[in-house]
Write a protein that holds these residues in place. Structure first.
Motif, short mmCIF file in Angstrom:
data_model
loop_
_atom_site.label_atom_id
_atom_site.label_comp_id
_atom_site.label_asym_id
_atom_site.label_seq_id
_atom_site.Cartn_x
_atom_site.Cartn_y
_atom_site.Cartn_z
N LEU A 68 12.68 -23.16 -17.32
CA LEU A 68 11.36 -23.47 -16.79
C LEU A 68 10.91 -22.53 -15.67
CD1 LEU A 68 11.69 -27.37 -16.67
CD2 LEU A 68 10.43 -26.00 -18.36
N LYS A 69 11.85 -21.91 -14.97
CA LYS A 69 11.51 -21.03 -13.86
C LYS A 69 10.93 -19.73 -14.37
CE LYS A 69 14.53 -20.76 -10.38
NZ LYS A 69 15.86 -20.67 -9.70
N PRO A 70 9.96 -19.15 -13.62
CA PRO A 70 9.42 -17.86 -14.03
C PRO A 70 10.47 -16.75 -13.97
CG PRO A 70 8.39 -18.62 -11.99
CD PRO A 70 9.30 -19.70 -12.46
N VAL A 71 11.38 -16.83 -13.00
CA VAL A 71 12.49 -15.88 -12.89
C VAL A 71 13.76 -16.71 -12.88
CG1 VAL A 71 13.63 -14.13 -11.48
CG2 VAL A 71 11.12 -14.24 -11.56
N GLY A 72 14.54 -16.60 -13.93
CA GLY A 72 15.75 -17.40 -14.04
C GLY A 72 16.98 -16.64 -13.63
N GLY A 73 18.11 -17.27 -13.86
CA GLY A 73 19.40 -16.64 -13.58
C GLY A 73 19.65 -16.44 -12.11
N PHE A 74 20.58 -15.55 -11.82
CA PHE A 74 20.98 -15.30 -10.43
C PHE A 74 19.82 -14.75 -9.61
CE2 PHE A 74 24.98 -15.67 -12.58
CZ PHE A 74 25.81 -16.29 -11.65
N ALA A 75 18.91 -13.98 -10.24
CA ALA A 75 17.76 -13.41 -9.53
C ALA A 75 16.78 -14.48 -9.08
CB ALA A 75 17.05 -12.40 -10.43
N GLY A 76 16.78 -15.62 -9.75
CA GLY A 76 15.83 -16.68 -9.42
C GLY A 76 16.36 -17.71 -8.44
N ARG A 77 17.49 -17.44 -7.82
CA ARG A 77 18.06 -18.41 -6.88
C ARG A 77 17.11 -18.62 -5.70
NH1 ARG A 77 24.50 -17.86 -6.21
NH2 ARG A 77 24.11 -19.73 -5.00
N ASP A 78 17.09 -19.86 -5.21
CA ASP A 78 16.21 -20.24 -4.11
C ASP A 78 17.08 -20.70 -2.94
OD1 ASP A 78 14.46 -21.48 -2.34
OD2 ASP A 78 13.37 -22.58 -3.90
N PRO A 79 17.33 -19.82 -1.97
CA PRO A 79 18.21 -20.19 -0.85
C PRO A 79 17.74 -21.42 -0.08
CG PRO A 79 17.80 -17.82 -0.85
CD PRO A 79 16.89 -18.43 -1.88
N GLY A 80 16.44 -21.58 0.05
CA GLY A 80 15.91 -22.77 0.74
C GLY A 80 16.26 -24.04 0.00
N ARG A 81 16.07 -24.03 -1.28
CA ARG A 81 16.42 -25.20 -2.12
C ARG A 81 17.92 -25.46 -2.04
NH1 ARG A 81 16.46 -29.97 -4.23
NH2 ARG A 81 17.08 -30.09 -6.40
N GLU A 82 18.71 -24.41 -2.08
CA GLU A 82 20.15 -24.58 -2.02
C GLU A 82 20.59 -25.17 -0.68
OE1 GLU A 82 22.17 -21.01 -3.35
OE2 GLU A 82 20.84 -20.87 -5.10
N ARG A 83 19.95 -24.76 0.42
CA ARG A 83 20.24 -25.37 1.73
C ARG A 83 19.88 -26.85 1.73
NH1 ARG A 83 18.55 -20.48 3.53
NH2 ARG A 83 16.41 -21.15 3.85
N GLU A 84 18.75 -27.19 1.11
CA GLU A 84 18.35 -28.61 1.01
C GLU A 84 19.40 -29.42 0.26
OE1 GLU A 84 14.54 -28.68 -0.89
OE2 GLU A 84 13.52 -27.75 0.81
N ILE A 85 19.92 -28.86 -0.81
CA ILE A 85 20.95 -29.54 -1.59
C ILE A 85 22.18 -29.79 -0.73
CG2 ILE A 85 22.57 -29.30 -3.53
CD1 ILE A 85 20.28 -27.71 -4.97
N VAL A 86 22.63 -28.75 -0.01
CA VAL A 86 23.81 -28.88 0.85
C VAL A 86 23.57 -29.93 1.93
CG1 VAL A 86 25.22 -27.68 2.57
CG2 VAL A 86 24.66 -26.55 0.41
N GLU A 87 22.42 -29.91 2.57
CA GLU A 87 22.13 -30.87 3.64
C GLU A 87 22.08 -32.30 3.10
OE1 GLU A 87 22.13 -30.34 6.89
OE2 GLU A 87 22.55 -28.23 6.52
N ALA A 88 21.49 -32.48 1.92
CA ALA A 88 21.44 -33.82 1.32
C ALA A 88 22.84 -34.31 0.98
CB ALA A 88 20.56 -33.80 0.07
N MET A 89 23.67 -33.41 0.47
CA MET A 89 25.04 -33.80 0.16
C MET A 89 25.82 -34.10 1.45
SD MET A 89 25.95 -31.33 -3.05
CE MET A 89 27.54 -32.07 -3.37
N ALA A 90 25.60 -33.31 2.47
CA ALA A 90 26.29 -33.52 3.75
C ALA A 90 25.95 -34.88 4.36
CB ALA A 90 25.95 -32.39 4.72
N ALA A 91 24.73 -35.33 4.15
CA ALA A 91 24.35 -36.65 4.64
C ALA A 91 25.14 -37.75 3.94
CB ALA A 91 22.84 -36.88 4.46
N ARG A 92 25.53 -37.51 2.70
CA ARG A 92 26.31 -38.49 1.93
C ARG A 92 27.81 -38.30 2.12
NH1 ARG A 92 22.87 -40.76 -2.52
NH2 ARG A 92 24.83 -41.69 -3.19
N ALA A 93 28.21 -37.13 2.60
CA ALA A 93 29.62 -36.82 2.79
C ALA A 93 29.82 -36.23 4.19
CB ALA A 93 30.10 -35.85 1.72
N PRO A 94 29.59 -37.04 5.23
CA PRO A 94 29.63 -36.51 6.59
C PRO A 94 31.00 -35.96 7.02
CG PRO A 94 29.39 -38.90 6.62
CD PRO A 94 29.25 -38.46 5.21
#
Length: 120
Positions: A68-94
């Motif tokens: 679905l992404k206009p640029v997929g694969g490793f080139a399409g990574r979104d560091p901001g989104r990845e930080r959000e994922i880590v922070e959300a997981m950290a809230a569940r696994a302090p």
């Protein structure tokens, strides 16, 4: 043990903990109640089995994202989104925190991207 309900959508094929509704019901062992090495290893084996099912499902959904992404694969990574994922997981696994979870999430994302690329 106590039940946690995780709603991953479609249950994984052959997942013993998946209900027909798509909920994943997992009886998590109470770490304080484990008294032997055998019990601890059995608990870890059960948790690992569920983690494998969740990772397989996550990889399948991530493959959809890649399509679905206009640029997929490793080139399409979104560091901001990845930080959000880590922070959300950290809230569940302090006890793990963002610093310990970041390399785990990175490995999961990279494995999912690699799996998606091999499906093409």
């Amino acid at each position: 043990m106590h039940d946690q309900v995780i709603e991953p959508g479609e249950p994984g094929a052959g997942c013993p903990a998946c209900a027909p509704s798509g909920e994943l019901r997992v009886a998590l062992p109470d770490a304080e109640a484990i008294t032997t090495l055998g019990e601890a290893r059995a608990a870890i084996d059960g948790i690992d089995a569920v983690l494998a099912e969740l990772l397989e499902h996550r990889a399948a959904v991530a493959a959809v994202v890649q399509r679905l992404k206009p640029v997929g694969g490793f080139a399409g990574r979104d560091p901001g989104r990845e930080r959000e994922i880590v922070e959300a997981m950290a809230a569940r696994a302090p006890s793990l925190g963002a610093g310990r979870l970041a390399p785990i999430v990175n490995a999961i994302i990279e494995a999912g991207l690699d799996a998606a690329a091999s499906r093409r």
